[in-house]
Design a protein around this motif. Structure first.
Motif, PDB file in Angstrom:
ATOM      1  N   GLN A 210       0.825  -1.202   0.000  1.00 21.60           N
ATOM      2  CA  GLN A 210       0.000   0.000   0.000  1.00 21.60           C
ATOM      3  C   GLN A 210       0.861   1.254   0.000  1.00 21.60           C
ATOM      4  OE1 GLN A 210      -3.766  -2.210   2.196  1.00 21.60           O
ATOM      5  NE2 GLN A 210      -2.506  -0.827   3.399  1.00 21.60           N
ATOM      6  N   CYS A 211       1.983   1.210   0.689  1.00 20.96           N
ATOM      7  CA  CYS A 211       2.882   2.366   0.702  1.00 20.96           C
ATOM      8  C   CYS A 211       3.479   2.617  -0.680  1.00 20.96           C
ATOM      9  CB  CYS A 211       3.997   2.158   1.728  1.00 20.96           C
ATOM     10  SG  CYS A 211       3.459   2.397   3.432  1.00 20.96           S
ATOM     11  N   MET A 212       3.823   1.558  -1.405  1.00 27.00           N
ATOM     12  CA  MET A 212       4.340   1.723  -2.764  1.00 27.00           C
ATOM     13  C   MET A 212       3.324   2.445  -3.637  1.00 27.00           C
ATOM     14  SD  MET A 212       6.535  -1.710  -3.766  1.00 27.00           S
ATOM     15  CE  MET A 212       5.138  -2.827  -3.649  1.00 27.00           C
ATOM     16  N   ASP A 213       2.062   2.022  -3.536  1.00 28.76           N
ATOM     17  CA  ASP A 213       1.009   2.656  -4.329  1.00 28.76           C
ATOM     18  C   ASP A 213       0.790   4.103  -3.913  1.00 28.76           C
ATOM     19  OD1 ASP A 213       0.609   0.358  -5.808  1.00 28.76           O
ATOM     20  OD2 ASP A 213      -1.024  -0.381  -4.542  1.00 28.76           O
ATOM     21  N   CYS A 214       0.860   4.370  -2.607  1.00 31.31           N
ATOM     22  CA  CYS A 214       0.687   5.741  -2.109  1.00 31.31           C
ATOM     23  C   CYS A 214       1.813   6.646  -2.605  1.00 31.31           C
ATOM     24  CB  CYS A 214       0.637   5.746  -0.583  1.00 31.31           C
ATOM     25  SG  CYS A 214      -0.875   5.063   0.131  1.00 31.31           S
TER      26      CYS A 214
ATOM     27  N   ALA B 235       9.963  11.703  -5.811  1.00 32.49           N
ATOM     28  CA  ALA B 235       9.605  10.486  -5.086  1.00 32.49           C
ATOM     29  C   ALA B 235       9.577   9.261  -5.996  1.00 32.49           C
ATOM     30  CB  ALA B 235       8.248  10.661  -4.413  1.00 32.49           C
ATOM     31  N   LEU B 236       9.292   9.479  -7.283  1.00 28.29           N
ATOM     32  CA  LEU B 236       9.191   8.347  -8.199  1.00 28.29           C
ATOM     33  C   LEU B 236      10.553   7.684  -8.397  1.00 28.29           C
ATOM     34  CD1 LEU B 236       6.892   6.982  -9.675  1.00 28.29           C
ATOM     35  CD2 LEU B 236       7.498   8.278 -11.723  1.00 28.29           C
ATOM     36  N   GLU B 237      11.586   8.497  -8.613  1.00 21.09           N
ATOM     37  CA  GLU B 237      12.939   7.946  -8.766  1.00 21.09           C
ATOM     38  C   GLU B 237      13.382   7.243  -7.487  1.00 21.09           C
ATOM     39  OE1 GLU B 237      14.772   7.641 -11.424  1.00 21.09           O
ATOM     40  OE2 GLU B 237      13.200   8.608 -12.616  1.00 21.09           O
ATOM     41  N   GLU B 238      13.063   7.862  -6.363  1.00 15.84           N
ATOM     42  CA  GLU B 238      13.414   7.270  -5.068  1.00 15.84           C
ATOM     43  C   GLU B 238      12.681   5.941  -4.863  1.00 15.84           C
ATOM     44  OE1 GLU B 238      15.665   7.413  -1.547  1.00 15.84           O
ATOM     45  OE2 GLU B 238      15.658   8.842  -3.214  1.00 15.84           O
ATOM     46  N   LEU B 239      11.436   5.906  -5.298  1.00 13.67           N
ATOM     47  CA  LEU B 239      10.643   4.682  -5.170  1.00 13.67           C
ATOM     48  C   LEU B 239      11.238   3.558  -6.021  1.00 13.67           C
ATOM     49  CD1 LEU B 239       8.140   3.121  -4.209  1.00 13.67           C
ATOM     50  CD2 LEU B 239       6.874   4.139  -6.120  1.00 13.67           C
ATOM     51  N   VAL B 240      11.604   3.878  -7.250  1.00 12.81           N
ATOM     52  CA  VAL B 240      12.182   2.869  -8.141  1.00 12.81           C
ATOM     53  C   VAL B 240      13.445   2.272  -7.523  1.00 12.81           C
ATOM     54  CG1 VAL B 240      13.336   2.497 -10.362  1.00 12.81           C
ATOM     55  CG2 VAL B 240      11.208   3.815 -10.258  1.00 12.81           C
ATOM     56  N   GLY B 241      14.331   3.134  -7.023  1.00  9.33           N
ATOM     57  CA  GLY B 241      15.563   2.655  -6.398  1.00  9.33           C
ATOM     58  C   GLY B 241      15.295   1.827  -5.156  1.00  9.33           C
ATOM     59  N   THR B 242      14.325   2.262  -4.355  1.00  6.49           N
ATOM     60  CA  THR B 242      13.995   1.546  -3.121  1.00  6.49           C
ATOM     61  C   THR B 242      13.407   0.172  -3.426  1.00  6.49           C
ATOM     62  OG1 THR B 242      13.562   3.646  -1.989  1.00  6.49           O
ATOM     63  CG2 THR B 242      12.679   1.654  -0.980  1.00  6.49           C
ATOM     64  N   VAL B 243      12.496   0.122  -4.376  1.00  9.97           N
ATOM     65  CA  VAL B 243      11.854  -1.150  -4.731  1.00  9.97           C
ATOM     66  C   VAL B 243      12.873  -2.125  -5.314  1.00  9.97           C
ATOM     67  CG1 VAL B 243      10.186  -2.229  -6.296  1.00  9.97           C
ATOM     68  CG2 VAL B 243       9.551  -0.164  -5.040  1.00  9.97           C
ATOM     69  N   GLU B 244      13.758  -1.629  -6.162  1.00  9.63           N
ATOM     70  CA  GLU B 244      14.806  -2.495  -6.733  1.00  9.63           C
ATOM     71  C   GLU B 244      15.678  -3.088  -5.631  1.00  9.63           C
ATOM     72  OE1 GLU B 244      16.742   0.067  -9.485  1.00  9.63           O
ATOM     73  OE2 GLU B 244      15.401  -0.458 -11.157  1.00  9.63           O
ATOM     74  N   TYR B 245      15.998  -2.267  -4.643  1.00 11.87           N
ATOM     75  CA  TYR B 245      16.823  -2.740  -3.523  1.00 11.87           C
ATOM     76  C   TYR B 245      16.076  -3.769  -2.670  1.00 11.87           C
ATOM     77  CZ  TYR B 245      19.312  -2.712   0.923  1.00 11.87           C
ATOM     78  OH  TYR B 245      19.974  -3.091   2.070  1.00 11.87           O
ATOM     79  N   LEU B 246      14.791  -3.494  -2.405  1.00  7.52           N
ATOM     80  CA  LEU B 246      14.005  -4.362  -1.535  1.00  7.52           C
ATOM     81  C   LEU B 246      13.700  -5.718  -2.165  1.00  7.52           C
ATOM     82  CD1 LEU B 246      11.426  -1.815  -0.054  1.00  7.52           C
ATOM     83  CD2 LEU B 246      13.378  -2.839   1.122  1.00  7.52           C
ATOM     84  N   GLN B 247      13.707  -5.791  -3.474  1.00  9.14           N
ATOM     85  CA  GLN B 247      13.350  -7.044  -4.136  1.00  9.14           C
ATOM     86  C   GLN B 247      14.327  -8.175  -3.853  1.00  9.14           C
ATOM     87  OE1 GLN B 247      11.199  -7.305  -7.997  1.00  9.14           O
ATOM     88  NE2 GLN B 247      11.986  -5.240  -8.302  1.00  9.14           N
ATOM     89  N   HIS B 248      15.542  -7.844  -3.448  1.00 12.56           N
ATOM     90  CA  HIS B 248      16.542  -8.883  -3.193  1.00 12.56           C
ATOM     91  C   HIS B 248      16.099  -9.828  -2.077  1.00 12.56           C
ATOM     92  CE1 HIS B 248      19.262  -6.978  -5.952  1.00 12.56           C
ATOM     93  NE2 HIS B 248      19.291  -5.847  -5.258  1.00 12.56           N
ATOM     94  N   ASP B 249      15.453  -9.279  -1.055  1.00 11.43           N
ATOM     95  CA  ASP B 249      15.029 -10.092   0.088  1.00 11.43           C
ATOM     96  C   ASP B 249      13.513 -10.124   0.246  1.00 11.43           C
ATOM     97  OD1 ASP B 249      17.731 -10.633   0.942  1.00 11.43           O
ATOM     98  OD2 ASP B 249      17.808  -8.568   1.661  1.00 11.43           O
TER      99      ASP B 249
END
Length: 206
Positions: free
Chosen positions: A149-153, A164-178
C-alpha cells in the motif's frame, strides 16, 4: 438529566469505546461497533485518537473500526482529512498502519475522481505523509500488505513530488533482493506501470 462538562462527556465516550475494544474482535464485530458509533454520531476525530491507545491491540482494533466507519460513510474521513494526515506519520502500531495506509490510498484514489476534493487535497503539505510511507516501506519488520500500500501511495504522491518516483524505483529495486514472493509480484507490477507511464510522458513531450 444534567450532562457532565463536554470534555468529560467526550472522555466517557472514549472510555466506553476503549472498553468495547479491549476484547478480541471478528470482522462482523468491528463492523457492528462502527455502525453503532455512526448511529451515535461519534466523532471520527476521537476514533483516530483511540488508535493510539495502549495496549496496541486496542489501537489496532480502533483502526479497524475506523476503516469500517470510513468505508460506510466516506465523507466523514474527508471532513477529518487534515487531522487524519497529521496523525498518520505518528502511527507506530504496525497492525494499525495497515488500516491507515489503506485509508490514505482511498483518499488518493478519490482525488483522481473528484476535482473539488483534489484541489483541496493537493494544496496540503503532504511531504510528511510521503516520508512516512517511505519509512514504512523500508522497515524490515513491516507487513507486506503495508509495504504494498505504501508503494502505491508513494507512486500517487509523486504527482506532487516528482522526486519520489525515482526514489521509489531505487527503493523497490533494492528491496526485491530479500522480498517475499507476494512483494516481488506487486513490485514488478508497479515497476511496469511506472515504465509505461514514463514512456507515455516521453511520447507526449517528443
Amino acid at each position: 438529566m444534567i450532562l457532565p462538562p463536554f470534555t468529560t462527556f467526550v472522555a466517557m465516550q472514549k472510555s466506553h469505546l476503549i472498553s468495547l475494544l479491549s476484547t478480541s474482535l471478528h470482522k462482523k464485530d468491528a463492523l457492528h461497533i462502527a455502525q453503532q458509533l455512526l448511529a451515535e454520531q461519534f466523532l471520527l476525530h476521537d476514533v483516530i485518537d483511540v488508535t493510539f491507545e495502549k495496549p496496541i491491540q486496542v489501537g489496532f482494533r480502533a483502526s479497524w473500526v475506523l476503516e469500517c466507519m470510513a468505508t460506510e460513510q466516506p465523507q466523514l474521513l474527508r471532513d477529518e482529512l487534515e487531522y487524519f494526515l497529521r496523525k498518520l506519520p505518528q502511527v507506530t502500531n504496525r497492525s494499525a498502519r495497515r488500516h491507515f495506509s489503506k485509508l490514505l490510498l482511498f483518499q488518493l484514489d478519490y482525488a483522481k475522481r473528484d476535482r473539488k476534493f483534489a484541489e483541496h487535497f493537493w494544496r496540503l503539505d503532504l511531504e510528511p505523509i510521503l516520508i512516512a510511507c517511505f519509512d514504512w516501506l523500508i522497515d524490515t519488520q513491516e507487513r507486506v500488505a503495508v509495504k504494498v500500500q505504501c508503494m502505491d501511495c508513494i507512486a500517487a504522491l509523486s504527482q506532487k513530488y516528482p522526486w519520489a518516483l525515482e526514489e521509489l524505483v531505487g527503493t523497490v529495486e533494492y528491496l526485491q533482493h530479500d522480498a517475499t514472493p507476494a512483494m516481488q509480484v506487486r513490485a514488478k507490477k508497479l515497476m511496469r506501470l511506472i515504465a509505461r507511464t514514463r514512456n507515455e510522458d516521453e511520447a507526449i513531450s517528443s
